[in-house]
Scaffold this motif. Structure first.
Motif, short mmCIF file in Angstrom:
data_model
loop_
_atom_site.label_atom_id
_atom_site.label_comp_id
_atom_site.label_asym_id
_atom_site.label_seq_id
_atom_site.Cartn_x
_atom_site.Cartn_y
_atom_site.Cartn_z
N PRO A 145 16.57 44.33 49.08
CA PRO A 145 17.04 44.42 47.69
C PRO A 145 18.49 44.89 47.65
CG PRO A 145 15.62 46.28 48.23
CD PRO A 145 15.62 45.38 49.42
N TYR A 146 19.23 44.39 46.69
CA TYR A 146 20.62 44.80 46.52
C TYR A 146 21.03 44.54 45.07
CZ TYR A 146 21.76 39.85 46.57
OH TYR A 146 21.80 38.52 46.26
N ASP A 147 22.09 45.21 44.65
CA ASP A 147 22.64 44.95 43.33
C ASP A 147 24.11 44.57 43.50
OD1 ASP A 147 23.84 47.37 43.98
OD2 ASP A 147 22.76 48.51 42.45
N GLU A 148 24.77 44.23 42.42
CA GLU A 148 26.16 43.76 42.49
C GLU A 148 27.11 44.79 43.13
OE1 GLU A 148 29.22 41.21 42.51
OE2 GLU A 148 27.14 40.68 42.09
N PRO A 149 27.04 46.08 42.73
CA PRO A 149 27.93 47.05 43.37
C PRO A 149 27.69 47.17 44.88
CG PRO A 149 26.96 48.00 41.39
CD PRO A 149 26.30 46.67 41.62
N LYS A 150 26.42 47.09 45.29
CA LYS A 150 26.09 47.19 46.72
C LYS A 150 26.63 45.96 47.46
CE LYS A 150 24.27 50.16 48.09
NZ LYS A 150 24.94 51.32 48.65
N LEU A 151 26.48 44.79 46.87
CA LEU A 151 27.00 43.56 47.48
C LEU A 151 28.51 43.63 47.62
CD1 LEU A 151 26.31 40.76 48.55
CD2 LEU A 151 26.51 39.89 46.21
N GLN A 152 29.17 44.19 46.62
CA GLN A 152 30.62 44.36 46.66
C GLN A 152 31.01 45.33 47.80
OE1 GLN A 152 32.69 42.48 44.84
NE2 GLN A 152 34.34 43.40 46.02
N GLU A 153 30.26 46.42 47.93
CA GLU A 153 30.53 47.39 49.00
C GLU A 153 30.37 46.74 50.37
OE1 GLU A 153 28.54 51.09 51.35
OE2 GLU A 153 27.90 50.83 49.28
N TYR A 154 29.30 45.97 50.55
CA TYR A 154 29.06 45.30 51.82
C TYR A 154 30.18 44.31 52.13
CZ TYR A 154 24.24 47.10 51.86
OH TYR A 154 23.14 47.89 51.89
N THR A 155 30.61 43.56 51.13
CA THR A 155 31.69 42.59 51.31
C THR A 155 32.96 43.30 51.77
OG1 THR A 155 30.74 41.17 49.59
CG2 THR A 155 33.03 40.77 50.18
N GLN A 156 33.30 44.39 51.10
CA GLN A 156 34.50 45.15 51.46
C GLN A 156 34.38 45.76 52.86
OE1 GLN A 156 37.39 44.97 49.83
NE2 GLN A 156 36.20 43.53 48.64
N THR A 157 33.19 46.21 53.21
CA THR A 157 32.98 46.80 54.54
C THR A 157 33.18 45.76 55.63
OG1 THR A 157 31.45 48.44 53.66
CG2 THR A 157 31.32 48.00 56.02
N ILE A 158 32.63 44.58 55.46
CA ILE A 158 32.80 43.52 56.45
C ILE A 158 34.28 43.15 56.55
CG2 ILE A 158 32.31 41.09 56.97
CD1 ILE A 158 29.98 42.95 57.65
N LEU A 159 34.97 43.07 55.42
CA LEU A 159 36.41 42.79 55.46
C LEU A 159 37.15 43.89 56.22
CD1 LEU A 159 37.15 41.33 51.91
CD2 LEU A 159 37.41 40.15 54.10
N ARG A 160 36.81 45.15 55.96
CA ARG A 160 37.46 46.26 56.67
C ARG A 160 37.20 46.17 58.17
NH1 ARG A 160 35.22 51.53 54.71
NH2 ARG A 160 36.42 52.36 56.42
N MET A 161 36.02 45.72 58.54
CA MET A 161 35.66 45.65 59.95
C MET A 161 36.41 44.55 60.68
SD MET A 161 31.56 46.08 59.87
CE MET A 161 31.31 45.90 61.64
N PHE A 162 36.52 43.38 60.07
CA PHE A 162 36.96 42.19 60.80
C PHE A 162 38.31 41.63 60.38
CE2 PHE A 162 32.26 42.11 61.07
CZ PHE A 162 32.14 42.22 62.44
N ASP A 163 38.80 41.97 59.20
CA ASP A 163 40.06 41.41 58.71
C ASP A 163 41.23 42.16 59.36
OD1 ASP A 163 42.08 40.18 57.32
OD2 ASP A 163 41.67 41.19 55.42
#
Length: 177
Positions: A145-163
């Protein structure tokens, strides 16, 4: 919380994906993708300090014995270093999100298939909105389960990790890391 130099978030009951990344970066000082050597010693000492602060006692007084038992338990491939997937098993990461992400793109053929599917504009990059779609599908597939803020956090985390170049999108070489 202990000494002022204590690693970020080791005292928390459960880490968010973003906090997990902070811990990883703190200990993988050379950025080579592993916690090893002196980094591993530092990680273990901080972990023991956090455990004592939380009232968790261990059966060994000898730090070397504790570390040996710890590595036997968590160093799954017995290479003497801790990699990100192994750290995700050690630290109570929220929904083990990063492990889920890593398992989904485990093989190179799965990775390329996912890449082609989510690089919708065929730019050769996965922009934040495309990454968000990928993560949304990944979480649905894993029944998480996830909500929009959580999805946004995950997206930003992946970007921080790999970008690595900070352009807000992932190139093929960045993602293949």
């Amino acid at each position: 919380m202990g000494s002022p130099r204590q690693a970020p978030h080791l005292h928390l009951a459960e880490l968010t994906a973003s906090q997990f990344l902070d811990v990883w970066r703190h200990f993988d000082a050379d950025g080579n993708g592993y916690i090893e050597g002196k980094e591993l010693e530092n990680f273990f000492q901080e972990l023991e300090s956090a455990r004592k602060g939380a009232g968790v006692d261990s059966k060994y007084d000898n730090l070397g014995e504790k570390m040996k038992e710890f590595m036997h338990k968590y160093d799954k491939n017995a290479d003497g270093k801790i990699e990100m997937a192994e750290l995700a098993q050690i630290l109570p990461t929220e929904e083990n999100f990063l492990l889920c992400f890593r398992q989904h793109v485990g093989s190179s053929s799965e990775f390329m298939e996912a890449w082609r599917r989510y690089d919708t504009d065929r730019s050769g990059y996965i922009e934040a909105n495309e990454l968000k779609g990928f993560l949304s599908d990944l979480l649905k597939k894993a029944n998480r389960p996830y909500d929009e803020p959580k999805l946004q956090e995950y997206t930003q985390t992946i970007l921080r990790m790999f970008d690595m170049n900070g352009d807000g999108k992932l190139g093929l070489s960045e993602m293949s890391r």
